[in-house]
Design an enzyme around this catalytic site. Structure first.
Site: not given
Ligand code: HEC
Ligand code: HEC
Length: 259
Positions: A220, A77-78, A216, A175, A178-179, A74
């Site tokens: 949920c 190139c970077h 994650r 979602c 709850c959030h 990586c």
């Protein structure tokens, strides 16, 4: 289950603003960090105690390692990631200007791995992919999330927003139930946060390992007994873009620590 049913029942009575789209807690934006116990806050803030540091270190080694038929690292190139990758994670997911696909940071790393290094792709949630995404996101730690939702990104944003507000599972919750409507309340001994994506990849005690935002989100979804899509599904990228926009201004915490 009982707690969840009570929560669901409470939501049937009240029909406040969160049932409509685009009601966002902009002013009161709170990272999941603020809902952690003092011990976990300390663990996240101390790089020596934060288990996620192991993945960041591993990512740094991978960054410099030659791979694939192209025999390039990586870094070839970077260059120095501390400069070239600074701020990158803050603007993901982002539309690829060649294909028009919405790409999460993980998808972008896999693209470089396959197309540039000519190497076998890492599996989703593999240690190597988590390590590289943690290392790249770590270069933006403390920077504000600033996903772009205009132009080609717009349709992905709209799809992600629709997903956020779509009721699902046996409990018919979305979602926002709850959030947006219940953050700060307790569910199964966990304090519900605003469901912000700024800590990922994060070390979760329940997993005993680092995991991606997608992992994650799947937790949920399975919590409300809804359908789980395969890792890397475009739907998750759409949802992640909506979450990034909703989190606009929150600092990236990678590697976060969560319960
Ligand atoms: C039944 C309640 C419930 C529903 C519905 C729900 N979640 Fe969660 N979610 C939780 C709980 C509990 C946690 C862990 C504690 C916390 O951070 O809120 C969590 C955590 C999260 C996190 C991690 C936050 C952090 O700081 O680590 C994100 C992101 C998230 N949820 C997004 C979503 C999205 C997107 C949906 C809809 C597809 C959704 N959640 C549906 C209860 C729920
Ligand atoms: C042979 C050169 C090459 C190698 C090796 C390479 N990349 Fe890339 N990478 C590129 C190019 C060129 C782009 C820009 C692609 C585009 O915009 O279409 C890019 C884009 C990216 C981006 C998105 C940057 C942004 O500003 O949005 C990330 C992240 C990235 N690469 C990570 C990696 C990682 C991690 C590795 C090692 C596993 C790697 N790359 C290896 C050439 C390379």
């Amino acid at each position: 289950m009982k707690a969840l049913l009570l929560l669901a029942a409470g939501m049937l009575v009240a029909a406040p603003a969160w049932t409509q789209n685009r009601v966002i807690p902009q002013a009161g934006l709170k990272s999941g960090f603020e809902f952690l116990s003092p011990d976990l806050k300390k663990m996240q803030l101390d790089d020596f105690a934060n288990p996620g540091t192991l993945w960041v270190d591993r990512g740094e080694k991978l960054w410099r390692a030659e791979a694939g038929a192209a025999k390039k690292s990586c870094a070839d190139c970077h260059g120095d990631a501390r400069a070239s990758m600074k701020g990158v994670a803050a603007r993901y997911p982002q539309v690829d200007r060649h294909s028009g696909d919405l790409m999460t940071l993980e998808a972008r790393i896999l693209q470089s791995r396959v197309e540039r290094q000519k190497a076998v792709p890492f599996a989703r949630e593999s240690e190597d992919l988590l390590a590289l995404s943690a290392y790249v996101a770590y270069q933006s730690r403390g920077m504000a999330m600033e996903a772009d939702i205009e132009g080609a990104a717009r349709k992905h944003f709209d799809a992600g927003e629709a997903m956020f507000f779509r009721r699902r599972g046996q409990l018919n919750l979305n979602c926002a139930h709850c959030h947006d409507a219940n953050w700060g309340r307790t569910l199964y001994a966990e304090r519900i946060s605003q469901g912000q994506p700024n800590a990922y990849p994060a070390y979760r005690l329940e997993w005993q390992t680092l995991g991606s935002l997608e992992r994650r989100l799947r937790a949920c979804l399975s919590g409300v007994r809804a359908e789980i899509l395969p890792f890397g599904s475009p739907e998750y990228a759409d949802l992640a873009l909506y979450l990034s926009w909703r989190a606009k201004g929150l600092p990236i915490e990678t590697p976060g620590v969560r319960r």
